[in-house]
Design a protein around this motif. Structure first.
Motif, PDB file in Angstrom:
ATOM      1  N   UNK A  54       0.655   0.801  10.136  1.00 32.36           N
ATOM      2  CA  UNK A  54      -0.399   1.420  11.384  1.00 32.36           C
ATOM      3  C   UNK A  54      -1.167   2.967  10.705  1.00 32.36           C
ATOM      4  N   UNK A  55      -1.598   3.665  11.651  1.00 32.64           N
ATOM      5  CA  UNK A  55      -2.050   5.134  11.028  1.00 32.64           C
ATOM      6  C   UNK A  55      -1.700   6.021  10.812  1.00 32.64           C
ATOM      7  N   UNK A  56      -0.018   6.174  11.954  1.00 32.77           N
ATOM      8  CA  UNK A  56       0.817   7.250  11.634  1.00 32.77           C
ATOM      9  C   UNK A  56       1.341   6.613  10.457  1.00 32.77           C
ATOM     10  N   UNK A  57       2.109   5.868  10.311  1.00 31.32           N
ATOM     11  CA  UNK A  57       2.529   5.694   8.924  1.00 31.32           C
ATOM     12  C   UNK A  57       1.593   6.202   7.536  1.00 31.32           C
ATOM     13  N   UNK A  58       0.625   5.767   8.162  1.00 25.81           N
ATOM     14  CA  UNK A  58      -0.935   6.334   7.227  1.00 25.81           C
ATOM     15  C   UNK A  58      -1.011   7.713   6.697  1.00 25.81           C
ATOM     16  N   UNK A  59      -0.118   7.977   7.493  1.00 27.08           N
ATOM     17  CA  UNK A  59      -0.580  10.067   7.524  1.00 27.08           C
ATOM     18  C   UNK A  59       0.831  10.044   6.409  1.00 27.08           C
ATOM     19  N   UNK A 116       0.335 -10.048   8.786  1.00 21.08           N
ATOM     20  CA  UNK A 116       0.484  -9.049   8.082  1.00 21.08           C
ATOM     21  C   UNK A 116       1.787  -8.490   8.687  1.00 21.08           C
ATOM     22  N   UNK A 117       2.593  -8.211   7.741  1.00 16.11           N
ATOM     23  CA  UNK A 117       4.090  -7.308   8.191  1.00 16.11           C
ATOM     24  C   UNK A 117       3.654  -6.378   8.040  1.00 16.11           C
ATOM     25  N   UNK A 118       3.854  -4.838   8.558  1.00 19.45           N
ATOM     26  CA  UNK A 118       3.498  -2.923   9.298  1.00 19.45           C
ATOM     27  C   UNK A 118       4.708  -2.548   9.000  1.00 19.45           C
ATOM     28  N   UNK A 119       4.485  -1.900   7.740  1.00 13.74           N
ATOM     29  CA  UNK A 119       6.001  -0.911   7.855  1.00 13.74           C
ATOM     30  C   UNK A 119       5.839   0.250   8.230  1.00 13.74           C
ATOM     31  N   UNK A 120       7.256  -0.008   8.774  1.00 12.93           N
ATOM     32  CA  UNK A 120       7.491   2.300   9.584  1.00 12.93           C
ATOM     33  C   UNK A 120       7.438   3.083   8.699  1.00 12.93           C
ATOM     34  N   UNK A 166      -5.987  -2.268   3.779  1.00 14.49           N
ATOM     35  CA  UNK A 166      -7.313  -2.876   5.190  1.00 14.49           C
ATOM     36  C   UNK A 166      -6.811  -3.328   5.949  1.00 14.49           C
ATOM     37  N   UNK A 167      -6.351  -3.632   7.539  1.00 16.99           N
ATOM     38  CA  UNK A 167      -6.003  -4.920   7.958  1.00 16.99           C
ATOM     39  C   UNK A 167      -6.949  -5.622   7.921  1.00 16.99           C
ATOM     40  N   UNK A 210      -5.260   4.682  -0.034  1.00 13.77           N
ATOM     41  CA  UNK A 210      -5.334   4.502   1.286  1.00 13.77           C
ATOM     42  C   UNK A 210      -7.041   3.286   1.801  1.00 13.77           C
ATOM     43  N   UNK A 211      -6.985   2.072   1.420  1.00 11.18           N
ATOM     44  CA  UNK A 211      -7.813   1.691   0.706  1.00 11.18           C
ATOM     45  C   UNK A 211      -9.379   0.965   2.056  1.00 11.18           C
TER      46      UNK A 211
END
Length: 461
Positions: A212-217, A40-44, A182-183, A155-156
């Motif tokens: 990640x959680x930081x980018x989710x915020x 899964x590609x996580x974006x910053x 969700x990951x 934010x699923x």
């Protein structure tokens, strides 16, 4: 590199406003045995910020086309090959990673497609009768139904594919939507977003942003409105933010009064606890009985105990599965919470080791001694139910903070009281399982109550 005979991991790209985006070091998505099945590609955060800016600039999906687009996307989601995955491969991956029994996933595919096709009409059910869907052409005063913003973020969670049915209504109402999957189970939102793109929703109107959680915020702060799934900590964190709709534990319940023979409704009670693998917020976690709860608890345990422990992708699976370490942690937590209760099922443990690094979460039935017992607030991701005595002097207090309450009673005065209780979101009267849902019927109020408002317009436009 995948081992010989093992399928190579699937690549799940972010789906941004300019198309798919693949990072150089994607995150591993593992199944319940620990095997890697996807990357899964996580974006910053900077990518999230730019994506939100693109959404804000884009216009809504045209209202004249939305029904056609949704119907096409629903068909694609349910039957097509999307992102390189046919529907059977998709369902197998969802089952293996989330631990949700395969028959439940297949039913969710059909159910989600139905909700997709009807998202616009479902959203319209929440429109106040005194408002128009858009500006009128007369000079007299009237009301229109207007968005509270332009960008909606999701934010699923990954406990059940059905969580992705709700946000379709935001798209139908003209919001541009950003979904953070969700990951644990990113396949359903990836498939749904890709199907909508293929149907004609533009990439700058709907994006999938794994983070990640930081980018989710960053995502939640940057949106005009957001829905966030999680536990009590999530509800507490966002309780004071009017832009965020927290979706926490359901704590759904069943109430059986003395004027009703619970034996006639045992099928409904069992299904409310165990259907969907017992993983959904609409599964019953407590049954309150006016009178002696022991016979009902005993009968419930007898019905749940034979459920087979099988790998999630087995055609006969009915119980959820997770990694062995997590299963043991849940078992330990349940033993701690259940201390002092009477165990009818699961008191000796709820872990069935499958021998491959995963374990089945077996049902649990515990009887508590009072309606106000703290255990009734414990919701776990498998069929786990607390059975309690209830009497009229207890009132509605033990029934509060409930997503769905199935009331097996003929007492009209009591039903009126339950309907008036603000913290009971839904009341099902009679033989209706707590997991019942349908397009157009509110889940936790209408989503449009959160997204829209009535706005007065006077004068000719």
């Amino acid at each position: 590199m995948a081992a010989a005979g093992t399928p190579a991991p699937v690549h799940l790209d972010a789906l941004g406003p300019r198309g798919p985006y693949r990072t150089r070091v994607p995150a591993a998505v593992r199944d319940v045995t620990g095997a890697e099945v996807a990357r899964l590609s996580l974006v910053p955060p900077v990518y999230v910020t730019r994506a939100l800016s693109a959404l804000r600039t884009a216009g809504p999906v045209p209202a004249s086309r939305i029904d056609v687009l949704l119907e096409a996307a629903a068909e694609e989601f349910a039957t097509g090959t999307v992102g390189g995955l046919d529907v059977r491969t998709y369902e197998d991956l969802v089952s293996r990673t989330s631990g949700t029994p395969l028959p439940v996933v297949r039913a969710a595919t059909r159910g989600t497609a139905r909700f997709v096709a009807l998202a616009r009409s479902s959203a319209e059910q929440g429109r106040p009768r005194g408002t128009l869907p858009g500006p009128g052409r007369t000079g007299g005063g009237h009301a229109v139904w207007a968005r509270r913003g332009d960008v909606f973020a999701v934010n699923a969670s990954g406990n059940h594919p059905g969580v992705h049915r709700l946000w379709l209504e935001a798209l139908a109402l003209g919001y541009r939507v950003a979904v953070r999957p969700s990951r644990r189970e990113p396949f359903t939102p990836h498939r749904l977003v890709a199907a909508l793109h293929h149907a004609g929703v533009r990439q700058d109107q709907l994006v999938l942003l794994p983070t990640d959680h930081r980018a989710a915020d960053t995502l939640i702060r940057g949106a005009d409105r957001a829905v966030v799934y999680g536990g009590d900590d999530v509800v507490t964190r966002y309780a004071g933010d009017p832009r965020v709709l927290p979706q926490g534990p359901g704590r759904s319940k069943i109430l059986v009064t003395a004027d009703t023979d619970w034996r006639r409704h045992l099928d409904t009670i069992v299904a409310s606890v165990a259907d969907e693998g017992g993983t959904a917020c609409v599964n019953a976690t407590a049954v309150l009985v006016e009178g002696d709860p022991a016979p009902l608890a005993e009968a419930l345990a007898a019905r749940l105990s034979p459920l087979p422990g099988l790998p999630p992708q087995d055609e006969r699976a009915v119980l959820p599965v997770c990694g062995l370490e997590r299963a043991r942690a849940l078992d330990s937590h349940l033993r701690f919470v259940a201390a002092g209760t009477r165990s009818w099922l699961g008191g000796d443990g709820i872990v069935e080791d499958l021998g491959d690094g995963s374990a089945v979460l077996c049902p649990a039935v515990h009887q508590v001694d009072r309606a106000g017992a703290e255990q009734l607030r414990t919701e776990l991701p498998f069929p786990c139910v607390w059975v309690a005595p209830w009497n009229r002097t207890d009132g509605t207090a033990p029934l509060r903070d409930t997503l769905v309450l199935t009331a097996l009673t003929r007492d009209r005065t009591l039903l009126d009281t339950l309907l008036a209780e603000p913290t009971v979101a839904n009341v099902y009267v009679g033989d209706h399982p707590t997991y019942w849902m349908a397009p157009g019927v509110p889940h936790d109020s209408y989503l449009s109550d959160f997204l829209m408002r009535g706005k007065a317009v006077v004068g000719t436009l």
